[in-house]
Write a protein that holds these residues in place. Structure first.
Motif, PDB file in Angstrom:
ATOM      1  N   VAL A 177       0.858  -1.190   0.000  1.00 39.23           N
ATOM      2  CA  VAL A 177       0.000   0.000   0.000  1.00 39.23           C
ATOM      3  C   VAL A 177       0.893   1.238   0.000  1.00 39.23           C
ATOM      4  O   VAL A 177       1.595   1.501   0.973  1.00 39.23           O
ATOM      5  N   GLU A 203       1.359   5.560  -1.236  1.00 37.26           N
ATOM      6  CA  GLU A 203       0.745   6.830  -0.816  1.00 37.26           C
ATOM      7  C   GLU A 203      -0.351   7.273  -1.780  1.00 37.26           C
ATOM      8  O   GLU A 203      -1.535   7.214  -1.446  1.00 37.26           O
ATOM      9  N   ASN A 209      -2.808   2.073  -3.313  1.00 40.08           N
ATOM     10  CA  ASN A 209      -2.361   3.260  -2.583  1.00 40.08           C
ATOM     11  C   ASN A 209      -3.424   3.663  -1.576  1.00 40.08           C
ATOM     12  O   ASN A 209      -4.595   3.313  -1.722  1.00 40.08           O
ATOM     13  N   VAL A 210      -3.037   4.452  -0.580  1.00 35.36           N
ATOM     14  CA  VAL A 210      -4.024   5.002   0.357  1.00 35.36           C
ATOM     15  C   VAL A 210      -4.995   5.917  -0.403  1.00 35.36           C
ATOM     16  O   VAL A 210      -6.197   5.891  -0.174  1.00 35.36           O
ATOM     17  N   ALA A 269      -9.193   2.208   1.490  1.00 30.69           N
ATOM     18  CA  ALA A 269      -7.950   1.434   1.516  1.00 30.69           C
ATOM     19  C   ALA A 269      -8.051   0.299   2.541  1.00 30.69           C
ATOM     20  O   ALA A 269      -7.614  -0.835   2.288  1.00 30.69           O
ATOM     21  N   ALA A 308       3.379  -1.390   4.175  1.00 31.96           N
ATOM     22  CA  ALA A 308       3.076   0.030   4.036  1.00 31.96           C
ATOM     23  C   ALA A 308       4.306   0.672   3.410  1.00 31.96           C
ATOM     24  O   ALA A 308       5.385   0.664   3.999  1.00 31.96           O
ATOM     25  N   SER A 368       1.617   6.206   4.090  1.00 33.28           N
ATOM     26  CA  SER A 368       0.877   4.954   4.199  1.00 33.28           C
ATOM     27  C   SER A 368       1.031   4.335   5.586  1.00 33.28           C
ATOM     28  O   SER A 368       0.046   3.899   6.209  1.00 33.28           O
ATOM     29  N   HIS A 424       9.678   4.639   1.252  1.00 29.38           N
ATOM     30  CA  HIS A 424       9.099   4.818  -0.074  1.00 29.38           C
ATOM     31  C   HIS A 424      10.229   4.847  -1.110  1.00 29.38           C
ATOM     32  O   HIS A 424      11.266   5.472  -0.863  1.00 29.38           O
TER      33      HIS A 424
END
Ligand code: URA
Length: 223
Positions: free
Chosen positions: A69, A71, A110-111, A134, A148, A153, A190
């Motif tokens: 998951v 952003e 993604n969120v 989400a 995440a 996230s 990320h």
């Protein structure tokens, strides 16, 4: 005297509380990924939808044991309607390949399903309006492990105030309605951050090895 009840038709979908309440109710009603996608596409409670060119729902294999998951979509994702297909996505694919995975063996979302203009960080109100979708997405996929990807996230899924430097590498769980038990969540950097801070790739590599290890343990038969 009768207790006054909120009339769902009277909820302003663009008030922060109204948007989050509407999202919770529409997400909770979705009984399949197709229904969830339809509910997201029909949702008018997040202003980002108006500036985005596409709704980015997911990519990969919904039967996979590993769900990532991120952003929010960036420019390339917004153009193509798929998550992690730009520069960050190419680095993510390389990290996945290093643990023997690709998009046929992971599921990615993604969120936020809409790109924030200019790739700015989504606001807390935007996150609150999209998070119920989400969370429902995760509950419908029922992966064995959620990763995440990035601070936005991790904070949103784990409902924690700390940044990614503190949240990464720790075991955490998520309790979701409809799941038999708590779901393991692992947070990592990320890829966009790693592209800016290549020195952190060493830590990220350790995270992905740990992710592979957690999945391996879960799939091995109990002795
Ligand atoms: N960054 C994200 O978090 N998600 C994407 O889909 C692309 C870039």
């Amino acid at each position: 005297p009768a207790v006054p009840r909120a009339d769902p038709a009277a909820v302003d979908p663009l008030s922060p509380e109204g948007a989050a309440a509407l999202a919770r109710s529409h997400a909770g009603a979705a009984q399949s990924l197709a229904e969830l996608e339809q509910a997201i596409r029909a949702f008018e409670g997040c202003a980002l939808k108006a500036t985005a060119s596409n709704t980015v729902f997911a990519d990969g294999n919904p039967e996979a044991d590993l769900m990532l998951v991120g952003e929010a979509p960036g420019a390339e994702e917004d153009r193509r309607g798929l998550p992690f297909v730009g520069q960050s996505g190419r680095l993510l694919d390389r990290m996945l390949k290093a643990i023997g995975r690709d998009r046929s063996s992971v599921y990615i979302t993604n969120v936020l399903p809409w790109r924030p203009p200019g790739n700015r960080t989504p606001t807390p109100v935007e996150i609150a309006a999209c998070l119920p979708f989400a969370l429902r997405h995760i509950a419908l996929v029922r992966p064995k492990l959620v990763v995440a990807v990035g601070g936005v996230s991790a904070k949103a899924l784990l409902d924690r105030p700390e940044g990614i430097t503190r949240l990464r590498g720790r075991s955490a769980t998520l309790d979701l309605p409809g799941l038999a038990g708590p779901l393991p969540v692992f947070a990592t950097f990320h890829p966009a951050y790693l592209l800016r801070q290549p020195a952190q790739k060493r830590l990220a590599w350790g995270d992905w090895l740990r992710i592979a290890e957690i999945l391996e343990k879960q799939s091995s038969p109990v002795p």
